[in-house]
Scaffold this motif. Structure first.
Motif, PDB file in Angstrom:
ATOM      1  N   ALA A 131       0.958   4.194  -2.818  1.00  0.00           N
ATOM      2  CA  ALA A 131       0.798   5.604  -2.459  1.00  0.00           C
ATOM      3  C   ALA A 131       1.991   6.437  -2.935  1.00  0.00           C
ATOM      4  O   ALA A 131       1.818   7.565  -3.414  1.00  0.00           O
ATOM      5  N   GLU A 176      -5.334  10.364  -6.463  1.00  0.00           N
ATOM      6  CA  GLU A 176      -5.719   8.977  -6.621  1.00  0.00           C
ATOM      7  C   GLU A 176      -5.908   8.682  -8.096  1.00  0.00           C
ATOM      8  O   GLU A 176      -6.251   9.563  -8.881  1.00  0.00           O
ATOM      9  N   SER A 235       1.798   9.532  -5.520  1.00  0.00           N
ATOM     10  CA  SER A 235       2.262  10.865  -5.124  1.00  0.00           C
ATOM     11  C   SER A 235       3.256  11.406  -6.142  1.00  0.00           C
ATOM     12  O   SER A 235       3.319  12.609  -6.367  1.00  0.00           O
ATOM     13  N   GLU A 263       0.840  -1.203   0.000  1.00  0.00           N
ATOM     14  CA  GLU A 263       0.000   0.000   0.000  1.00  0.00           C
ATOM     15  C   GLU A 263       0.877   1.257   0.000  1.00  0.00           C
ATOM     16  O   GLU A 263       0.578   2.229  -0.686  1.00  0.00           O
ATOM     17  N   ARG A 264       1.954   1.251   0.764  1.00  0.00           N
ATOM     18  CA  ARG A 264       2.872   2.404   0.792  1.00  0.00           C
ATOM     19  C   ARG A 264       3.541   2.577  -0.576  1.00  0.00           C
ATOM     20  O   ARG A 264       3.766   3.703  -1.015  1.00  0.00           O
TER      21      ARG A 264
END
Length: 166
Positions: free
Chosen positions: A152, A162, A156, A148-149
């Motif tokens: 993300a 998103e 970014s 998940e990181r």
């Protein structure tokens, strides 16, 4: 230097040479990073942090592909996780990530951060070197968190939003 075969019980010559070159590169970048004053040269500090992180991630990849002979798997796993964690922590955070004030720099930071989290996820999900004290469910939960990181971080680097649901 003579080339040794794997049958001799020694690491192949090319692997030792690559290891030494990688170690030397990491040492040079780390030394340069320590000599720069982050308040005086924030852009240089940010770029050297990116170089350090990339070099350490390359070292971790080499370590995983060619672990030291005779090193227990659990120790190899801990060392690998330590390298990748340190590589992720070296990267500029938050407002410092854009210190070099370039979209290309932000994208490189995002890709390196995603790569570090992906590597951590792979190590967590892989039973390679797992100790008996670790529960598989805890390792998988940490692997999911790192995935998940990584997602993300990539989003970014693409403008912070998103992905479209098209």
């Amino acid at each position: 230097a003579p080339v040794h075969s794997e049958a001799d019980g020694e690491t192949p010559c090319f692997a030792r040479i690559m290891g030494r070159l990688g170690d030397h590169a990491l040492g040079l970048v780390s030394a340069a990073r320590q000599r720069v004053d982050s308040f005086v040269e924030p852009e240089a500090t940010a770029m050297l942090a990116v170089l350090c992180s990339g070099a350490l991630q390359a070292t971790a990849s080499r370590f995983r592909a060619l672990p030291p002979q005779g090193m227990p798997e659990a120790d190899s796993r801990r060392a690998l996780l330590g390298m990748v964690t340190q590589a992720a922590q070296m990267l500029p955070q938050g407002s410092h990530a854009g210190s070099a004030s370039s979209p290309q720099h932000s994208a490189v930071v995002a890709v390196l951060r995603a790569s570090a989290h992906l590597s951590q996820s792979e190590v967590q999900a892989d039973p390679w070197g797992a100790t008996g004290a670790e529960r598989p469910q805890h390792r998988l939960t940490r692997a999911e968190w790192h995935l998940e990181r990584a997602r993300a971080a990539l989003h970014s680097g693409c403008g912070g939003g998103e992905p479209n649901a098209d």
